[in-house]
Enzyme design. Structure first.
Site, short mmCIF file in Angstrom:
data_model
loop_
_atom_site.label_atom_id
_atom_site.label_comp_id
_atom_site.label_asym_id
_atom_site.label_seq_id
_atom_site.Cartn_x
_atom_site.Cartn_y
_atom_site.Cartn_z
N GLU A 86 0.95 -1.33 -0.23
CA GLU A 86 0.15 -0.10 0.19
C GLU A 86 0.84 1.38 -0.13
O GLU A 86 0.51 2.15 -0.70
CB GLU A 86 -0.76 -0.05 1.25
N HIS A 155 -9.95 -5.24 10.78
CA HIS A 155 -10.59 -5.22 9.42
C HIS A 155 -12.16 -4.41 9.59
O HIS A 155 -12.75 -4.49 8.71
CB HIS A 155 -10.97 -6.55 8.88
#
Lengths: 355, 401
Positions: A86, A155
C-alpha cells in the site's frame, strides 16, 4: 424490477443496451456495486487519463467485484493489479496524479490505508498548499470503510473522522446508488484528492435510481448534504449505512407521532455546516448516528456545530449514537453489542424529545 | 576522543584502515579525481573519469568529452549553487531563515551533471535537500532565498519553505519532507510518462539515509514489474543525519540494492562522470525499465543547520574531500590547467555570480511576506465555496467558489 436489475447488471458496460432497457421503466433498481462499477466505467470512457489501480482490481475482477469487467474493456494499462504494498502503490498513484493522470486507487478496505497514510496526507493532501497552487493531485482513494460482519478488530475500523479532519482532502461517504454514482463521478472529475468511503455491507443492496441518475454525466455537488426525509421534531444526522438506519427509525417514530428529519451528510469534508445548522434550527433537536468510535468522531463535530451555531435554537442537548469504544470483537453477540442498532436511535430520539 | 569512538566500530575492514578516519572517508580518499589525464583539441576536452562500479549492466565508457562552453556553463552553475548554499548558511545564522535548512554544498556535481544529460521534459523529485535542484531546474537563486525567508517572491510564494520548492513547468516536483516518500512518488511520475508515451524519464532522488526505507523497495518492485522509465538515484553522502552508512545499512552498496534491477555507482563529485551516467541511464530506462544510480558524493555541512556535522565525522575527513575532490574546483582546474580559458574569465564568472547572489539576498530582504489572505488560498484546486474554521468560533472562512 428484479429482472430488470439482472438485465442491467449483465448489460453494464454496454452503453447501448442499458438506456434501451431503462426507457422501459420510469425508475429502476441498482446495487451499490453496479453504481460504483458504472460510474468508473463511464468516467474511464470519458477521460483517457482515468485509470484504476489496487489489489485484485484487474484479473480477479475486484475483491468485492466492484471493478468487474473493467479489465476486459480497458486493458491492463488502465486497470492495474498491484502487489500488496500500500505505501508504495499509493505513492505511485499520487505521483502519477502529480504528473497529470487521474488515478483511482482502490484500498481493499480502508484499514489497509493506514500503511499509506503518509502518502495520502503528506503527499496528496498538502501539496497544492505547499506549492502555492503549482502542484495538483486529482486522485481518488476509494474502498470499503467501517464495520463489515465478523471480520474482527483489524478489519473493522471507520476512518471517517481521521480523514475528514485534514484540510486539503475531500472526504465523501455515499449511502444509496444515486449518491454513489453522483459522488464518485464528481470525485473523479474533481482536481483535488478525494477519499471515498464505501460500505461493504451495502455493496449488494439495491436502491431505486431514475433516468437522470443513470445519465453518463450525472454528478452530485461535493459539500452538500441531502435531506432524505423532511421532518419537524428532531434531526437525525448520519452518513453511509447509518442513513438507512435513520430512515428506518424515522418510519417507526412516525407511528408514535414523532416527525424526524433525516439528513444524509454525503460529504464529510467539506461538511455542509450550513445545511446541518439549518436543519437543527428548524427541528431544535439533533441526534447524530455513526458506526465509528465516539471520541473525536463525526458526531463530535456535529455536536460542536449544534452548540456553537444553534445554541439558542436547541430545546435539548444534542445526542450522539456511535460505535462502542472497543476494538471490534469477533463473537457475533459481542460484535452486535459494539455497533448501533435502530433501537439505540429510537431511544436517543425519545431522550431528546423528553419522553 | 574521536579515535576512541572509532575503535568501537565493528568490522575487521574498518579496523584494518587504522587512524581516526571512517571507512567511508578512507574509501572516498582513494578515489581522487583524475584531472591529469585530460587532452584538448581545439575547444574540446577529452578526459577519463573514475570507473563506474556496475551491477547487472555494462559500464558506460569512462572517456568523456566536453566543450569549453559546456565546461564554462557547468562551472558557472556549480559556483552559483555553491555560493547560494553558503549564503543560506550565513542568512540562517543571522536568523533571517527559520525552521529547517538542509544544504547541498559538496553535492553540486550530481544535479548539474543530471541536468546536463536530461531534459526539462523529464521529471525529477528529490528530498528536502532541494535548493540546488530548484535552480538547476530553471529556477532562480532569488526564488530560493526568497522562499527560505518566507517571502512572496519565493519559489512557493513563502508557503512551502526550505523543503518544499517546486517548478511544475520544468517537471520538478519538490522538495519532499518525509524521508523516502519521494521515491514511490517518483515511480508514479515514471508511470505517467509511460502511460502517456512521452519518451521521457522520471528521476527519483533519495539519500543513503532513506535507502533502507521499505517503500523504496516497494517502488523498485513495481517499477521493475511494470518496466517504468524510472531512474532511482541514491545520493550517497555517507551519512544519514549523524548515522554513517555502515551503521544503518547491512549492505551499503546501494547501487546493488535494487537486486534484480541494474545499478551503477558513480563518482558523484565529477560532473562529467555524472553526466555520462545519466545519459546512459536515461537511454537504458526508456528502452528497458528502471535502473539505480548511486552517486558517491559528500556534503560539507552537517545534515541541517542545527547539526555542526562534526560529532560523527572528523574535520580531517571534511577538509580532505574539499582539497581532493571538490566538484567546483575540479571543473575550474579542467578549464584553467588545460588552457581552455584565461583565469580572468573564471574571475569574471565568480564576480558576476557573487553579484547575482548578493542582489538576490537584497531583493529577498526587501520582498514582502505573504498577505494574510494567503493563509486560506491553495488548500484546494477547487475550493467549492466551502467553509473552514479559523482559530475560534468567531472565524469561519468561506473559500472561493
Amino acid at each position: 424490477m428484479q429482472r430488470l436489475g439482472a438485465l442491467l447488471r449483465r448489460s453494464q458496460g454496454d452503453a447501448v443496451l442499458a438506456p434501451q432497457l431503462l426507457r422501459t421503466y420510469a425508475t429502476t433498481q441498482m446495487t451499490i456495486r453496479d453504481a460504483l462499477n458504472s460510474a468508473m466505467d463511464e468516467e474511464m470512457a470519458r477521460d483517457e487519463t482515468v485509470f484504476v489501480m489496487g489489489e485484485e482490481v484487474a484479473e480477479y475482477q475486484g475483491a468485492y467485484k466492484i471493478t468487474r469487467g473493467l479489465l476486459q474493456k480497458y486493458g491492463p494499462k488502465r486497470v492495474r493489479d498491484t502487489p500488496i504494498t500500500e505505501a508504495g502503490f499509493t505513492g505511485i498513484g499520487v505521483g502519477a496524479a502529480f504528473q497529470g493522470l487521474r488515478p483511482i486507487v482502490e484500498f481493499m478496505t480502508f484499514n489497509f490505508s493506514m500503511q499509506a497514510m503518509d502518502q495520502i496526507i503528506n503527499s496528496a493532501a498538502k501539496h497544492h498548499y505547499m506549492s502555492s497552487g503549482a502542484i495538483t493531485c486529482p486522485i481518488v482513494f476509494r474502498g470499503a470503510n467501517g464495520a463489515a460482519a465478523g471480520v474482527a478488530a483489524q478489519h473493522s475500523q471507520c476512518f471517517a473522522a481521521w480523514y475528514s479532519s485534514v484540510p486539503g482532502l475531500k472526504v465523501l461517504a455515499p449511502y444509496d446508488a444515486e449518491d454513489t454514482r453522483g459522488l464518485l463521478k464528481a470525485s473523479i472529475r474533481d482536481p483535488d484528492p478525494v477519499v471515498f468511503l464505501e460500505n461493504e455491507i451495502l455493496y449488494g443492496e439495491s436502491f431505486p435510481v431514475d433516468q437522470a441518475v443513470l445519465d453518463k454525466d450525472f454528478v452530485l455537488p461535493i459539500g452538500k448534504a441531502k435531506v432524505m426525509r423532511s421532518g419537524t421534531d428532531v434531526t437525525l444526522i448520519g452518513f453511509g449505512k447509518m442513513v438507512g438506519y435513520n430512515l428506518k427509525a424515522a418510519e417507526l417514530l412516525e407511528q408514535e407521532g414523532i416527525s424526524c428529519e433525516v439528513v444524509n451528510l454525503r460529504s464529510l469534508k467539506p461538511l455542509d455546516r450550513e445545511g446541518i445548522a439549518q436543519s437543527i434550527r428548524k427541528t431544535h433537536r439533533v441526534v447524530s448516528v455513526e458506526e465509528g468510535w465516539p471520541q473525536c468522531g463525526i458526531g463530535s463535530e456535529i455536536v460542536s456545530i449544534a452548540v456553537e451555531e444553534c445554541f439558542d435554537d436547541l430545546d435539548a442537548p444534542p445526542e450522539r449514537v456511535t460505535g462502542a469504544e472497543v476494538p471490534m470483537p469477533y463473537a457475533a453477540n459481542l460484535e452486535a453489542a459494539a455497533l448501533p442498532t435502530t433501537d439505540h436511535i429510537l431511544a436517543a430520539v425519545k431522550r431528546v424529545m423528553g419522553k | 576522543m574521536l579515535a576512541a569512538v572509532s575503535s568501537h566500530a565493528a568490522g575487521a575492514a574498518r579496523q584494518a584502515l587504522g587512524g581516526s578516519l571512517t571507512l567511508a572517508a578512507a574509501g572516498l580518499q582513494r578515489r581522487g579525481l583524475a584531472a591529469s589525464a585530460a587532452t584538448v583539441e581545439g575547444d574540446t576536452l577529452t578526459v577519463e573519469v573514475n570507473p563506474y562500479k556496475v551491477h547487472r549492466i555494462e559500464a558506460p565508457p569512462t572517456t568523456v568529452t566536453a566543450t569549453k562552453d559546456e565546461l564554462l556553463s557547468y562551472f558557472k552553475q556549480l559556483y552559483r549553487l555553491r555560493r547560494m548554499e553558503i549564503s543560506a548558511d550565513m542568512l540562517y545564522k543571522a536568523k533571517a531563515i527559520r525552521g529547517f535548512c538542509h544544504l547541498y554544498d559538496g553535492q553540486e556535481a550530481v544535479i548539474v551533471g543530471l541536468e546536463a544529460a536530461l531534459e526539462k521534459s523529464d521529471s525529477i523529485i528529490t528530498s528536502y535537500r532541494n535548493h540546488a535542484t530548484h535552480v538547476a531546474r530553471g529556477g532562480t537563486v532569488a526564488e530560493v532565498i526568497g522562499e527560505l525567508m518566507g517571502r512572496t517572491t519565493g519559489a512557493s510564494k513563502g508557503k512551502g519553505g526550505s523543503m518544499h520548492m517546486y517548478r511544475r513547468e520544468a517537471n520538478f516536483f519538490g522538495g519532499q519532507g518525509i524521508v523516502g516518500a519521494q521515491v514511490p512518488l517518483g515511480a508514479g511520475l515514471a508511470l505517467a510518462h509511460q502511460y502517456s508515451d512521452t519518451g521521457g524519464v522520471a528521476v527519483a532522488m533519495y539519500g543513503d539515509g532513506a535507502a533502507n526505507q521499505g517503500q523504496i523497495f516497494e517502488s523498485f518492485n513495481m517499477a521493475a514489474l511494470w518496466d517504468l522509465p524510472c531512474i532511482f538515484v541514491c545520493e550517497n553522502n555517507h551519512y544519514g543525519m549523524g548515522t554513517a552508512e555502515w551503521r544503518a545499512a547491512k549492505s551499503p552498496a546501494f547501487y546493488t540494492r535494487g537486486d534484480y534491477m541494474p545499478g551503477m555507482k558513480v563518482d558523484g563529485m565529477d560532473v562529467l562522470a555524472v553526466r555520462q551516467a545519466f545519459a546512459y541511464a536515461k537511454q537504458y530506462a526508456v528502452a528497458n525499465g528502471p535502473i539505480v544510480l548511486e552517486m558517491d558524493t559528500y556534503r560539507y555541512h552537517g545534515h541541517s543547520m542545527s547539526d555542526p556535522g562534526s560529532t560523527y565525522r572528523t574535520r580531517d575527513e571534511i577538509s580532505s574531500i574539499r582539497q581532493q575532490r571538490d566538484p567546483v574546483e575540479h571543473v575550474r582546474k579542467l578549464l584553467l590547467d588545460n588552457g581552455l580559458v584565461e583565469a580572468s574569465v573564471i574571475k569574471g564568472i565568480e564576480k558576476d555570480t557573487k553579484k547575482e547572489i548578493d542582489a538576490a539576498i537584497e531583493a529577498s530582504k526587501a520582498a514582502p511576506f505573504p498577505d494574510m489572505k494567503e493563509l486560506w488560498t491553495n488548500i484546494y484546486a477547487a475550493p467549492l465555496g466551502m467553509q473552514l474554521r479559523g482559530i475560534d468560533s468567531t472565524h469561519v472562512e468561506t473559500l472561493a467558489a
